[in-house]
Scaffold this active site. Structure first.
Site, PDB file in Angstrom:
ATOM      1  N   ASN A 135       0.832  -1.209   0.000  1.00  0.00           N
ATOM      2  CA  ASN A 135       0.000   0.000   0.000  1.00  0.00           C
ATOM      3  C   ASN A 135       0.861   1.252   0.000  1.00  0.00           C
ATOM      4  OD1 ASN A 135      -2.608  -1.284   0.075  1.00  0.00           O
ATOM      5  ND2 ASN A 135      -2.147  -1.856   2.185  1.00  0.00           N
ATOM      6  N   ASP A 153       7.263   2.498  -9.945  1.00  0.00           N
ATOM      7  CA  ASP A 153       6.687   1.572  -8.974  1.00  0.00           C
ATOM      8  C   ASP A 153       6.564   2.327  -7.648  1.00  0.00           C
ATOM      9  OD1 ASP A 153       6.214  -0.533  -7.119  1.00  0.00           O
ATOM     10  OD2 ASP A 153       8.384  -0.776  -6.880  1.00  0.00           O
ATOM     11  N   HIS A 177      12.890  -7.601  -2.784  1.00  0.00           N
ATOM     12  CA  HIS A 177      12.668  -8.984  -2.364  1.00  0.00           C
ATOM     13  C   HIS A 177      13.848  -9.435  -1.503  1.00  0.00           C
ATOM     14  CE1 HIS A 177       9.392  -9.794  -5.376  1.00  0.00           C
ATOM     15  NE2 HIS A 177       9.949  -8.705  -5.892  1.00  0.00           N
ATOM     16  N   SER A 205      17.580   9.799 -19.706  1.00  0.00           N
ATOM     17  CA  SER A 205      16.862   8.762 -20.439  1.00  0.00           C
ATOM     18  C   SER A 205      17.337   7.356 -20.063  1.00  0.00           C
ATOM     19  CB  SER A 205      17.056   8.949 -21.944  1.00  0.00           C
ATOM     20  OG  SER A 205      16.475  10.156 -22.371  1.00  0.00           O
ATOM     21  N   ALA A 224      22.132   9.502 -18.648  1.00  0.00           N
ATOM     22  CA  ALA A 224      21.357   8.535 -19.425  1.00  0.00           C
ATOM     23  C   ALA A 224      21.914   7.129 -19.219  1.00  0.00           C
ATOM     24  CB  ALA A 224      21.396   8.907 -20.900  1.00  0.00           C
ATOM     25  N   THR A 229      22.076   2.992  -7.424  1.00  0.00           N
ATOM     26  CA  THR A 229      21.929   2.020  -6.343  1.00  0.00           C
ATOM     27  C   THR A 229      22.032   2.646  -4.953  1.00  0.00           C
ATOM     28  OG1 THR A 229      24.299   1.549  -6.375  1.00  0.00           O
ATOM     29  CG2 THR A 229      22.884   0.192  -7.783  1.00  0.00           C
ATOM     30  N   LYS A 230      22.433   3.918  -4.879  1.00  0.00           N
ATOM     31  CA  LYS A 230      22.559   4.563  -3.570  1.00  0.00           C
ATOM     32  C   LYS A 230      22.191   6.040  -3.699  1.00  0.00           C
ATOM     33  CE  LYS A 230      27.557   5.256  -4.213  1.00  0.00           C
ATOM     34  NZ  LYS A 230      28.890   4.952  -3.649  1.00  0.00           N
TER      35      LYS A 230
END
Length: 251
Positions: A135, A153, A177, A205, A224, A229-230
């Protein structure tokens, strides 16, 4: 009706498994009990089987059934919202509106559904979505660009502040995950994360912002094709795979 047919089919399969357990009543008794639990409590047959519901006492059955009724009510509401979001994307996001009036229609639709600031610039194939029954939430400020083929997402929390530019093909993820970092952990362990994109940031892009990144700074520039990752500090330029800060903008 389609859902009831599906439940009936699975009830017949799962009742055979349940009937093989020690002390279980016959298959037909369990089959009818599974259908009754679905009708009265929205309890799915796999949940019935997991809880060994047919072997529980009357008091245990009532408490467990009411617990699942509440859980499944929340789950059904999430699924309804997910289906509505898919229909919204098909209607507004998947069409390449070229006429100004149709582009305006798409812009207004996104602004209304996601309660964005103004003016929002949104091109076609912009997909905002939650996953895995999480949620999450998304907040979009003023004068934001969501260019074509952007996927965000928002299973976790996404905050996009004013004057942000998210350009062609950018992917943003805000869930992870457990098995990604530890293969021995079950796939069912899924965690939401958060991301704040500060005012004036530009995402180049086809850049990918992974769930391990929680902050992209004010007026930052992401190159681009970068894989972030951080966290990226304010006024920084980050490029590469994985993205690294190569310089600071003189502000």
């Amino acid at each position: 009706m389609n859902r009831l047919r599906q439940v009936t089919r699975y009830a017949w399969q799962h009742s055979a498994e349940a009937a093989q357990q020690d002390g279980a009543p016959g298959r037909w008794h369990i089959f009818k009990d599974m259908l009754s639990c679905y009708i009265h409590y929205k309890m799915w047959t796999n949940q019935y089987l997991k809880e060994r519901f047919h072997l529980r006492s009357v008091e245990e059955r009532k408490a467990t059934a009411l617990e699942y009724k509440e859980k499944n009510k929340i789950r059904d509401a999430w699924q309804k919202n997910f289906r509505e979001e898919r229909r919204f994307f098909i209607k507004y996001g998947s069409k390449k509106y070229e006429r100004a009036s149709l582009r305006e229609k798409r812009r207004e639709a996104y602004m209304h559904r996601y309660h964005t600031g103004t003016p929002l610039q949104v091109e076609y194939d912009v997909n905002l979505s939650r996953q895995h029954y999480l949620n999450g939430s998304i907040t979009i400020g003023n004068n934001v660009l969501l260019a074509k083929h952007v996927f965000i997402d928002y299973s976790g929390e996404v905050i996009i502040k004013d004057n942000v530019r998210i350009t062609n093909g950018v992917i943003i993820e805000t869930h992870q995950h457990a098995f990604h970092s530890d293969p021995s952990r079950p796939r069912s362990e899924i965690y939401p994360t958060s991301l704040t994109i500060e005012e004036g940031a530009v995402i180049g892009s086809r850049a990918i912002i992974l769930s391990s990144c929680h902050y992209i700074g004010r007026n930052a520039r992401i190159g681009a094709g970068a894989v972030v990752t951080k966290d990226i500090p304010d006024y920084s330029v980050a490029v590469g795979v994985p993205a690294k800060v190569i310089k600071t903008i003189n502000h």
